[in-house]
Write a protein that holds these residues in place. Structure first.
Motif, mmCIF file in Angstrom:
data_model
loop_
_atom_site.group_PDB
_atom_site.id
_atom_site.type_symbol
_atom_site.label_atom_id
_atom_site.label_comp_id
_atom_site.label_asym_id
_atom_site.label_seq_id
_atom_site.Cartn_x
_atom_site.Cartn_y
_atom_site.Cartn_z
ATOM 1 N N ALA A 162 0.831 -1.206 0.000
ATOM 2 C CA ALA A 162 0.000 0.000 0.000
ATOM 3 C C ALA A 162 0.866 1.256 0.000
ATOM 4 C CB ALA A 162 -0.936 0.000 1.212
ATOM 5 N N PHE A 163 1.922 1.252 0.810
ATOM 6 C CA PHE A 163 2.823 2.403 0.856
ATOM 7 C C PHE A 163 3.512 2.599 -0.491
ATOM 8 C CE2 PHE A 163 6.967 4.360 1.691
ATOM 9 C CZ PHE A 163 6.581 5.497 2.401
ATOM 10 N N ALA A 164 3.981 1.508 -1.095
ATOM 11 C CA ALA A 164 4.678 1.601 -2.378
ATOM 12 C C ALA A 164 3.753 2.117 -3.477
ATOM 13 C CB ALA A 164 5.245 0.231 -2.759
ATOM 14 N N VAL A 165 2.519 1.625 -3.515
ATOM 15 C CA VAL A 165 1.559 2.063 -4.537
ATOM 16 C C VAL A 165 1.206 3.534 -4.341
ATOM 17 C CG1 VAL A 165 -0.805 1.773 -5.380
ATOM 18 C CG2 VAL A 165 0.609 -0.240 -4.931
ATOM 19 N N ALA A 166 0.920 3.934 -3.102
ATOM 20 C CA ALA A 166 0.531 5.318 -2.825
ATOM 21 C C ALA A 166 1.655 6.292 -3.169
ATOM 22 C CB ALA A 166 0.126 5.458 -1.361
ATOM 23 N N VAL A 167 2.878 5.965 -2.761
ATOM 24 C CA VAL A 167 4.017 6.846 -3.032
ATOM 25 C C VAL A 167 4.306 6.912 -4.529
ATOM 26 C CG1 VAL A 167 6.508 7.100 -2.722
ATOM 27 C CG2 VAL A 167 5.055 6.609 -0.758
ATOM 28 N N SER A 168 4.197 5.795 -5.224
ATOM 29 C CA SER A 168 4.442 5.779 -6.673
ATOM 30 C C SER A 168 3.442 6.664 -7.406
ATOM 31 C CB SER A 168 4.368 4.345 -7.199
ATOM 32 O OG SER A 168 5.351 3.528 -6.588
ATOM 33 N N ILE A 169 2.166 6.560 -7.032
ATOM 34 C CA ILE A 169 1.148 7.384 -7.686
ATOM 35 C C ILE A 169 1.310 8.847 -7.289
ATOM 36 C CG2 ILE A 169 -1.343 7.795 -7.862
ATOM 37 C CD1 ILE A 169 -1.735 4.785 -7.542
ATOM 38 N N GLY A 170 1.672 9.090 -6.035
ATOM 39 C CA GLY A 170 1.946 10.457 -5.617
ATOM 40 C C GLY A 170 3.085 11.073 -6.407
ATOM 41 N N LEU A 171 4.094 10.277 -6.702
ATOM 42 C CA LEU A 171 5.228 10.760 -7.494
ATOM 43 C C LEU A 171 4.796 11.102 -8.916
ATOM 44 C CD1 LEU A 171 8.284 11.274 -7.553
ATOM 45 C CD2 LEU A 171 8.597 8.879 -8.230
ATOM 46 N N VAL A 172 3.898 10.303 -9.483
ATOM 47 C CA VAL A 172 3.368 10.596 -10.816
ATOM 48 C C VAL A 172 2.655 11.939 -10.812
ATOM 49 C CG1 VAL A 172 1.696 9.874 -12.566
ATOM 50 C CG2 VAL A 172 3.171 8.172 -11.485
ATOM 51 N N PHE A 173 1.824 12.187 -9.798
ATOM 52 C CA PHE A 173 1.118 13.468 -9.709
ATOM 53 C C PHE A 173 2.091 14.615 -9.470
ATOM 54 C CE2 PHE A 173 -2.676 10.906 -9.305
ATOM 55 C CZ PHE A 173 -3.673 11.730 -9.802
ATOM 56 N N ALA A 174 3.148 14.363 -8.699
ATOM 57 C CA ALA A 174 4.130 15.415 -8.427
ATOM 58 C C ALA A 174 4.867 15.817 -9.700
ATOM 59 C CB ALA A 174 5.114 14.943 -7.365
ATOM 60 N N LYS A 175 5.129 14.857 -10.573
ATOM 61 C CA LYS A 175 5.918 15.119 -11.771
ATOM 62 C C LYS A 175 5.079 15.663 -12.931
ATOM 63 C CE LYS A 175 9.975 13.748 -10.281
ATOM 64 N NZ LYS A 175 11.113 14.713 -10.157
ATOM 65 N N PHE A 176 3.827 15.195 -13.040
ATOM 66 C CA PHE A 176 3.077 15.496 -14.252
ATOM 67 C C PHE A 176 1.810 16.322 -14.029
ATOM 68 C CE2 PHE A 176 5.340 11.454 -14.985
ATOM 69 C CZ PHE A 176 6.106 11.828 -16.072
ATOM 70 N N ALA A 177 1.281 16.382 -12.808
ATOM 71 C CA ALA A 177 0.053 17.153 -12.564
ATOM 72 C C ALA A 177 0.421 18.608 -12.289
ATOM 73 C CB ALA A 177 -0.719 16.553 -11.389
ATOM 74 N N LYS A 178 0.068 19.489 -13.197
ATOM 75 C CA LYS A 178 0.422 20.905 -13.068
ATOM 76 C C LYS A 178 -0.746 21.763 -12.581
ATOM 77 C CE LYS A 178 4.435 19.814 -14.681
ATOM 78 N NZ LYS A 178 5.589 19.702 -13.753
ATOM 79 N N HIS A 179 -1.944 21.209 -12.576
ATOM 80 C CA HIS A 179 -3.119 21.977 -12.173
ATOM 81 C C HIS A 179 -3.825 21.277 -11.015
ATOM 82 C CE1 HIS A 179 -2.616 24.399 -15.806
ATOM 83 N NE2 HIS A 179 -2.539 23.272 -16.507
ATOM 84 N N SER A 180 -4.710 22.006 -10.368
ATOM 85 C CA SER A 180 -5.452 21.434 -9.241
ATOM 86 C C SER A 180 -6.361 20.306 -9.727
ATOM 87 C CB SER A 180 -6.296 22.522 -8.562
ATOM 88 O OG SER A 180 -7.159 21.939 -7.587
ATOM 89 N N PRO A 181 -6.395 19.167 -9.023
ATOM 90 C CA PRO A 181 -7.270 18.065 -9.442
ATOM 91 C C PRO A 181 -8.721 18.263 -9.021
ATOM 92 C CG PRO A 181 -6.084 17.447 -7.470
ATOM 93 C CD PRO A 181 -5.575 18.814 -7.856
ATOM 94 N N LEU A 182 -9.003 19.277 -8.224
ATOM 95 C CA LEU A 182 -10.346 19.479 -7.698
ATOM 96 C C LEU A 182 -11.278 20.031 -8.768
ATOM 97 C CD1 LEU A 182 -9.533 21.072 -4.228
ATOM 98 C CD2 LEU A 182 -10.076 18.682 -4.725
ATOM 99 N N ARG A 183 -12.526 19.666 -8.653
ATOM 100 C CA ARG A 183 -13.543 20.200 -9.554
ATOM 101 C C ARG A 183 -13.782 21.666 -9.233
ATOM 102 N NH1 ARG A 183 -18.854 16.639 -9.855
ATOM 103 N NH2 ARG A 183 -19.309 18.314 -11.301
ATOM 104 N N GLU A 184 -14.064 22.435 -10.259
ATOM 105 C CA GLU A 184 -14.380 23.849 -10.074
ATOM 106 C C GLU A 184 -15.813 24.086 -10.543
ATOM 107 O OE1 GLU A 184 -12.586 25.887 -8.519
ATOM 108 O OE2 GLU A 184 -10.752 24.698 -8.390
ATOM 109 N N ALA A 185 -16.708 23.322 -9.933
ATOM 110 C CA ALA A 185 -18.112 23.408 -10.344
ATOM 111 C C ALA A 185 -18.774 24.623 -9.718
ATOM 112 C CB ALA A 185 -18.860 22.132 -9.955
ATOM 113 N N GLY A 186 -19.914 24.973 -10.289
ATOM 114 C CA GLY A 186 -20.630 26.144 -9.795
ATOM 115 C C GLY A 186 -21.127 25.984 -8.387
ATOM 116 N N HIS A 187 -21.446 24.699 -7.995
ATOM 117 C CA HIS A 187 -22.000 24.518 -6.659
ATOM 118 C C HIS A 187 -20.947 24.759 -5.594
ATOM 119 C CE1 HIS A 187 -20.120 20.519 -7.056
ATOM 120 N NE2 HIS A 187 -20.125 20.519 -5.728
ATOM 121 N N THR A 188 -19.654 24.622 -5.988
ATOM 122 C CA THR A 188 -18.604 24.894 -5.026
ATOM 123 C C THR A 188 -18.630 26.355 -4.614
ATOM 124 O OG1 THR A 188 -17.229 23.179 -5.993
ATOM 125 C CG2 THR A 188 -16.116 24.807 -4.643
#
Length: 348
Positions: A162-188
Protein backbone atom coordinates in the motif's frame (compact mmCIF):
# COMPACT_ATOMS: atom_id res chain seq x y z
CA UNK A 1 -26.78 9.07 -15.06
CA UNK A 2 -26.17 10.18 -11.47
CA UNK A 3 -28.16 13.38 -12.00
CA UNK A 4 -31.02 11.45 -13.60
CA UNK A 5 -31.13 9.03 -10.66
CA UNK A 6 -31.19 11.83 -8.11
CA UNK A 7 -33.80 13.72 -10.13
CA UNK A 8 -36.31 10.89 -10.51
CA UNK A 9 -35.29 8.62 -7.64
CA UNK A 10 -36.30 11.02 -4.88
CA UNK A 11 -39.90 11.58 -6.16
CA UNK A 12 -40.34 7.81 -6.69
CA UNK A 13 -39.10 7.10 -3.19
CA UNK A 14 -41.46 9.75 -1.84
CA UNK A 15 -44.39 8.16 -3.68
CA UNK A 16 -43.50 4.77 -2.23
CA UNK A 17 -43.44 6.22 1.29
CA UNK A 18 -46.80 7.92 0.72
CA UNK A 19 -48.28 4.62 -0.50
CA UNK A 20 -46.98 2.78 2.58
CA UNK A 21 -48.33 5.53 4.86
CA UNK A 22 -51.72 5.25 3.15
CA UNK A 23 -51.81 1.49 3.77
CA UNK A 24 -50.96 2.05 7.42
CA UNK A 25 -53.66 4.70 7.88
CA UNK A 26 -56.26 2.54 6.13
CA UNK A 27 -55.15 -0.49 8.18
CA UNK A 28 -54.79 -2.63 5.07
CA UNK A 29 -52.17 -5.12 4.03
CA UNK A 30 -50.05 -4.76 0.94
CA UNK A 31 -50.91 -6.94 -2.08
CA UNK A 32 -49.80 -10.58 -1.83
CA UNK A 33 -47.15 -10.14 -4.54
CA UNK A 34 -45.63 -7.17 -2.72
CA UNK A 35 -45.70 -9.02 0.61
CA UNK A 36 -43.98 -12.05 -0.93
CA UNK A 37 -41.32 -9.80 -2.45
CA UNK A 38 -40.67 -8.03 0.85
CA UNK A 39 -40.32 -11.36 2.67
CA UNK A 40 -38.02 -12.96 0.10
CA UNK A 41 -34.61 -14.17 1.28
CA UNK A 42 -32.74 -12.17 -1.34
CA UNK A 43 -34.44 -8.92 -0.37
CA UNK A 44 -33.75 -9.57 3.31
CA UNK A 45 -30.08 -10.10 2.47
CA UNK A 46 -30.13 -6.87 0.46
CA UNK A 47 -31.60 -4.96 3.41
CA UNK A 48 -28.96 -6.30 5.80
CA UNK A 49 -26.10 -5.46 3.41
CA UNK A 50 -27.39 -2.01 2.50
CA UNK A 51 -28.01 -0.93 6.08
CA UNK A 52 -24.76 -2.57 7.19
CA UNK A 53 -22.72 -0.60 4.65
CA UNK A 54 -24.36 2.66 5.71
CA UNK A 55 -23.90 1.99 9.43
CA UNK A 56 -20.28 1.01 8.79
CA UNK A 57 -19.41 4.03 6.64
CA UNK A 58 -21.43 6.92 8.10
CA UNK A 59 -19.39 7.23 11.33
CA UNK A 60 -16.21 7.56 9.28
CA UNK A 61 -17.78 10.16 6.97
CA UNK A 62 -18.99 12.06 10.04
CA UNK A 63 -15.51 11.93 11.52
CA UNK A 64 -14.05 13.08 8.21
CA UNK A 65 -16.37 16.05 7.73
CA UNK A 66 -15.92 17.19 11.34
CA UNK A 67 -12.16 17.04 10.95
CA UNK A 68 -12.49 18.84 7.60
CA UNK A 69 -14.64 21.58 9.15
CA UNK A 70 -12.17 22.06 12.02
CA UNK A 71 -9.40 22.45 9.44
CA UNK A 72 -11.47 25.03 7.57
CA UNK A 73 -12.30 27.20 10.59
CA UNK A 74 -9.38 26.80 13.00
CA UNK A 75 -6.36 26.03 10.77
CA UNK A 76 -5.04 28.77 8.53
CA UNK A 77 -3.55 28.31 5.08
CA UNK A 78 -0.18 29.44 6.43
CA UNK A 79 -0.22 26.68 9.07
CA UNK A 80 -0.84 24.00 6.44
CA UNK A 81 1.98 25.32 4.30
CA UNK A 82 4.35 25.55 7.28
CA UNK A 83 3.89 21.91 8.29
CA UNK A 84 3.97 20.56 4.73
CA UNK A 85 7.45 19.39 3.64
CA UNK A 86 8.91 21.40 0.79
CA UNK A 87 10.77 18.55 -0.91
CA UNK A 88 8.93 16.02 -3.08
CA UNK A 89 10.30 12.92 -1.33
CA UNK A 90 9.69 14.44 2.09
CA UNK A 91 6.11 15.24 1.03
CA UNK A 92 5.55 11.72 -0.27
CA UNK A 93 6.82 10.21 2.97
CA UNK A 94 4.67 12.65 4.94
CA UNK A 95 1.54 11.79 2.94
CA UNK A 96 2.20 8.06 3.03
CA UNK A 97 2.54 7.93 6.83
CA UNK A 98 0.02 10.62 7.83
CA UNK A 99 -2.64 7.95 8.36
CA UNK A 100 -0.74 6.73 11.43
CA UNK A 101 -1.60 10.03 13.13
CA UNK A 102 -4.99 10.63 11.48
CA UNK A 103 -6.52 7.18 10.78
CA UNK A 104 -9.59 7.66 8.60
CA UNK A 105 -11.60 5.27 6.45
CA UNK A 106 -11.67 5.84 2.69
CA UNK A 107 -15.15 7.38 3.04
CA UNK A 108 -13.98 9.98 5.54
CA UNK A 109 -10.77 10.75 3.63
CA UNK A 110 -12.29 12.56 0.67
CA UNK A 111 -13.69 15.68 2.42
CA UNK A 112 -10.47 15.98 4.42
CA UNK A 113 -8.27 15.78 1.30
CA UNK A 114 -10.43 18.32 -0.48
CA UNK A 115 -10.09 20.71 2.42
CA UNK A 116 -6.33 20.19 2.76
CA UNK A 117 -5.72 20.85 -0.94
CA UNK A 118 -7.85 23.99 -0.83
CA UNK A 119 -5.88 25.08 2.24
CA UNK A 120 -2.65 24.92 0.27
CA UNK A 121 -1.34 21.37 0.63
CA UNK A 122 0.28 20.19 -2.64
CA UNK A 123 -2.06 17.91 -4.56
CA UNK A 124 0.45 15.07 -4.80
CA UNK A 125 0.74 14.90 -0.99
CA UNK A 126 -3.05 14.91 -0.69
CA UNK A 127 -3.38 12.11 -3.25
CA UNK A 128 -0.70 10.07 -1.46
CA UNK A 129 -2.54 10.46 1.86
CA UNK A 130 -5.85 9.65 0.14
CA UNK A 131 -4.49 6.29 -1.05
CA UNK A 132 -2.28 5.32 1.90
CA UNK A 133 -4.34 6.62 4.81
CA UNK A 134 -7.17 4.03 4.70
CA UNK A 135 -4.61 1.18 4.94
CA UNK A 136 -1.49 2.44 6.70
CA UNK A 137 -3.00 3.17 10.09
CA UNK A 138 -3.08 1.34 13.44
CA UNK A 139 -6.71 0.23 13.18
CA UNK A 140 -6.33 -1.51 9.82
CA UNK A 141 -2.98 -3.01 10.82
CA UNK A 142 -4.58 -4.56 13.93
CA UNK A 143 -7.62 -5.92 12.11
CA UNK A 144 -5.47 -7.41 9.34
CA UNK A 145 -3.07 -8.98 11.83
CA UNK A 146 -5.96 -10.58 13.70
CA UNK A 147 -7.59 -11.86 10.50
CA UNK A 148 -4.29 -13.35 9.26
CA UNK A 149 -2.73 -14.25 12.61
CA UNK A 150 -1.69 -17.64 11.21
CA UNK A 151 -0.01 -15.90 8.25
CA UNK A 152 1.35 -12.53 9.49
CA UNK A 153 3.33 -12.02 6.28
CA UNK A 154 0.08 -10.93 4.65
CA UNK A 155 -0.25 -8.05 7.12
CA UNK A 156 3.25 -6.73 6.56
CA UNK A 157 2.98 -7.23 2.81
CA UNK A 158 -0.27 -5.28 2.75
CA UNK A 159 1.28 -2.30 4.55
CA UNK A 160 4.40 -2.34 2.36
CA UNK A 161 2.50 -2.72 -0.92
CA UNK A 162 0.00 0.00 0.00
CA UNK A 163 2.82 2.40 0.86
CA UNK A 164 4.68 1.60 -2.38
CA UNK A 165 1.56 2.06 -4.54
CA UNK A 166 0.53 5.32 -2.83
CA UNK A 167 4.02 6.85 -3.03
CA UNK A 168 4.44 5.78 -6.67
CA UNK A 169 1.15 7.38 -7.69
CA UNK A 170 1.95 10.46 -5.62
CA UNK A 171 5.23 10.76 -7.49
CA UNK A 172 3.37 10.60 -10.82
CA UNK A 173 1.12 13.47 -9.71
CA UNK A 174 4.13 15.42 -8.43
CA UNK A 175 5.92 15.12 -11.77
CA UNK A 176 3.08 15.50 -14.25
CA UNK A 177 0.05 17.15 -12.56
CA UNK A 178 0.42 20.91 -13.07
CA UNK A 179 -3.12 21.98 -12.17
CA UNK A 180 -5.45 21.43 -9.24
CA UNK A 181 -7.27 18.07 -9.44
CA UNK A 182 -10.35 19.48 -7.70
CA UNK A 183 -13.54 20.20 -9.55
CA UNK A 184 -14.38 23.85 -10.07
CA UNK A 185 -18.11 23.41 -10.34
CA UNK A 186 -20.63 26.14 -9.79
CA UNK A 187 -22.00 24.52 -6.66
CA UNK A 188 -18.60 24.89 -5.03
CA UNK A 189 -18.84 28.66 -5.30
CA UNK A 190 -22.43 28.54 -4.12
CA UNK A 191 -21.34 26.59 -1.05
CA UNK A 192 -18.61 29.12 -0.41
CA UNK A 193 -21.14 31.94 -0.58
CA UNK A 194 -23.48 30.11 1.77
CA UNK A 195 -20.65 29.41 4.20
CA UNK A 196 -19.58 33.05 4.14
CA UNK A 197 -23.12 34.25 4.67
CA UNK A 198 -23.67 31.76 7.50
CA UNK A 199 -20.42 32.75 9.15
CA UNK A 200 -21.25 36.47 8.87
CA UNK A 201 -24.72 35.97 10.23
CA UNK A 202 -23.43 33.88 13.12
CA UNK A 203 -20.75 36.43 13.90
CA UNK A 204 -23.30 39.25 14.00
CA UNK A 205 -25.70 37.26 16.12
CA UNK A 206 -22.94 36.35 18.56
CA UNK A 207 -22.07 39.98 19.18
CA UNK A 208 -25.73 40.83 19.63
CA UNK A 209 -26.15 38.20 22.34
CA UNK A 210 -22.84 38.86 24.03
CA UNK A 211 -21.22 35.62 22.81
CA UNK A 212 -17.49 35.23 22.25
CA UNK A 213 -15.36 34.64 19.23
CA UNK A 214 -14.96 30.96 20.08
CA UNK A 215 -18.70 30.41 19.96
CA UNK A 216 -18.84 31.95 16.48
CA UNK A 217 -16.07 29.65 15.26
CA UNK A 218 -17.76 26.54 16.61
CA UNK A 219 -21.04 27.58 14.97
CA UNK A 220 -19.21 27.99 11.67
CA UNK A 221 -17.60 24.57 12.20
CA UNK A 222 -21.00 22.92 12.63
CA UNK A 223 -22.27 24.70 9.52
CA UNK A 224 -19.35 23.48 7.41
CA UNK A 225 -19.66 19.94 8.78
CA UNK A 226 -23.39 19.68 8.10
CA UNK A 227 -23.05 21.00 4.54
CA UNK A 228 -20.25 18.57 3.69
CA UNK A 229 -22.02 15.66 5.41
CA UNK A 230 -25.11 16.02 3.23
CA UNK A 231 -22.98 16.73 0.17
CA UNK A 232 -20.96 13.52 0.55
CA UNK A 233 -23.73 11.42 2.12
CA UNK A 234 -25.91 11.24 -0.99
CA UNK A 235 -23.07 9.67 -2.96
CA UNK A 236 -22.44 7.15 -0.19
CA UNK A 237 -26.12 6.13 -0.14
CA UNK A 238 -26.16 5.66 -3.92
CA UNK A 239 -22.91 3.68 -3.80
CA UNK A 240 -24.17 1.54 -0.92
CA UNK A 241 -27.36 0.82 -2.88
CA UNK A 242 -25.41 -0.42 -5.92
CA UNK A 243 -22.99 -2.35 -3.73
CA UNK A 244 -25.77 -4.17 -1.89
CA UNK A 245 -27.41 -5.12 -5.20
CA UNK A 246 -24.13 -6.53 -6.52
CA UNK A 247 -23.30 -8.40 -3.33
CA UNK A 248 -26.64 -10.22 -3.36
CA UNK A 249 -26.12 -11.19 -7.01
CA UNK A 250 -22.59 -12.67 -6.90
CA UNK A 251 -22.30 -16.39 -6.13
CA UNK A 252 -19.26 -17.76 -4.32
CA UNK A 253 -19.13 -20.81 -6.61
CA UNK A 254 -18.42 -18.52 -9.56
CA UNK A 255 -15.26 -17.34 -7.84
CA UNK A 256 -14.03 -20.85 -7.14
CA UNK A 257 -14.29 -21.83 -10.81
CA UNK A 258 -11.56 -19.40 -11.91
CA UNK A 259 -9.49 -19.10 -8.70
CA UNK A 260 -6.82 -21.42 -10.11
CA UNK A 261 -6.22 -19.27 -13.18
CA UNK A 262 -3.36 -16.90 -12.20
CA UNK A 263 -4.15 -13.61 -13.93
CA UNK A 264 -7.91 -14.04 -13.74
CA UNK A 265 -7.61 -14.67 -10.01
CA UNK A 266 -5.97 -11.25 -9.51
CA UNK A 267 -8.44 -9.50 -11.79
CA UNK A 268 -11.42 -11.15 -10.14
CA UNK A 269 -10.37 -10.30 -6.58
CA UNK A 270 -9.71 -6.67 -7.54
CA UNK A 271 -13.09 -6.44 -9.26
CA UNK A 272 -14.63 -8.12 -6.24
CA UNK A 273 -13.03 -5.54 -3.93
CA UNK A 274 -14.26 -2.70 -6.13
CA UNK A 275 -17.84 -3.95 -6.28
CA UNK A 276 -18.22 -4.98 -2.65
CA UNK A 277 -16.88 -1.65 -1.31
CA UNK A 278 -16.06 -3.06 2.13
CA UNK A 279 -14.53 -0.73 4.70
CA UNK A 280 -10.76 -1.15 5.15
CA UNK A 281 -11.21 -1.83 8.87
CA UNK A 282 -13.14 -5.04 8.16
CA UNK A 283 -12.15 -6.21 4.67
CA UNK A 284 -9.30 -8.38 6.01
CA UNK A 285 -11.83 -10.79 7.53
CA UNK A 286 -13.57 -11.10 4.14
CA UNK A 287 -10.22 -11.73 2.44
CA UNK A 288 -9.26 -14.32 5.07
CA UNK A 289 -12.44 -16.25 4.29
CA UNK A 290 -11.11 -16.80 0.76
CA UNK A 291 -7.69 -17.92 2.01
CA UNK A 292 -8.30 -21.55 1.12
CA UNK A 293 -9.39 -20.61 -2.38
CA UNK A 294 -6.92 -17.93 -3.52
CA UNK A 295 -3.17 -17.55 -3.17
CA UNK A 296 -1.51 -14.69 -1.27
CA UNK A 297 -1.11 -12.49 -4.36
CA UNK A 298 -4.81 -12.17 -5.23
CA UNK A 299 -5.65 -11.65 -1.55
CA UNK A 300 -3.14 -8.77 -1.38
CA UNK A 301 -4.63 -7.28 -4.54
CA UNK A 302 -8.04 -7.39 -2.84
CA UNK A 303 -6.70 -5.84 0.38
CA UNK A 304 -4.84 -2.99 -1.34
CA UNK A 305 -7.04 -2.12 -4.32
CA UNK A 306 -10.38 -2.08 -2.47
CA UNK A 307 -9.58 0.56 0.19
CA UNK A 308 -7.97 2.80 -2.45
CA UNK A 309 -10.67 2.50 -5.12
CA UNK A 310 -14.14 1.00 -4.76
CA UNK A 311 -17.63 1.62 -6.07
CA UNK A 312 -18.96 3.90 -3.36
CA UNK A 313 -15.86 6.05 -2.98
CA UNK A 314 -15.54 6.38 -6.79
CA UNK A 315 -18.85 8.23 -6.77
CA UNK A 316 -17.57 10.41 -3.96
CA UNK A 317 -14.31 11.01 -5.84
CA UNK A 318 -16.28 12.12 -8.90
CA UNK A 319 -18.07 14.68 -6.75
CA UNK A 320 -14.73 16.15 -5.61
CA UNK A 321 -12.13 15.64 -8.36
CA UNK A 322 -12.18 16.14 -12.11
CA UNK A 323 -13.38 13.14 -14.11
CA UNK A 324 -10.07 12.68 -15.95
CA UNK A 325 -8.20 12.78 -12.62
CA UNK A 326 -10.46 10.06 -11.18
CA UNK A 327 -10.04 7.87 -14.27
CA UNK A 328 -6.27 8.35 -14.17
CA UNK A 329 -6.21 7.55 -10.46
CA UNK A 330 -8.21 4.34 -10.92
CA UNK A 331 -5.98 3.24 -13.81
CA UNK A 332 -2.77 3.89 -11.88
CA UNK A 333 -4.01 2.14 -8.74
CA UNK A 334 -5.09 -0.86 -10.81
CA UNK A 335 -1.78 -1.14 -12.68
CA UNK A 336 0.51 -0.61 -9.69
CA UNK A 337 -1.52 -2.87 -7.39
CA UNK A 338 -1.66 -5.69 -9.92
CA UNK A 339 2.09 -5.50 -10.64
CA UNK A 340 2.98 -5.19 -6.96
CA UNK A 341 0.76 -8.06 -5.85
CA UNK A 342 2.15 -10.37 -8.55
CA UNK A 343 5.73 -9.44 -7.59
CA UNK A 344 4.98 -10.03 -3.91
CA UNK A 345 3.54 -13.45 -4.73
CA UNK A 346 6.81 -14.38 -6.42
CA UNK A 347 8.95 -13.07 -3.56
CA UNK A 348 6.91 -14.83 -0.89
Amino acid sequence: MRQTLFRYGTPLLALGCIAMLGLILLNREAPATVTALLQSTQLQAFNVLFIGILLEAFPFILLGVIFSAILQVFVSDETIRRFTPSSIWGGLLFGGLLGIIFPLCECGMIPVIRRLIRKGMPAYIGMTYLLAGPIINPIVFSSTYIAFRSNPEVTYSRMALAFAVAVSIGLVFAKFAKHSPLREAGHTHAHAHIHAHTHTHTHTHTHATGGGKGQSKWSATLGHASDEFFDMGKYLIFGALLTAIIQTSIEREMLASIADQPLLGYMLMMAFAFLLSICSTTDAFIAASFGGMFQTGPLLAFLVFGPMVDLKNTLMLLSTFKVKVVLLLIGLVFAFTLAGAMLTEVLL
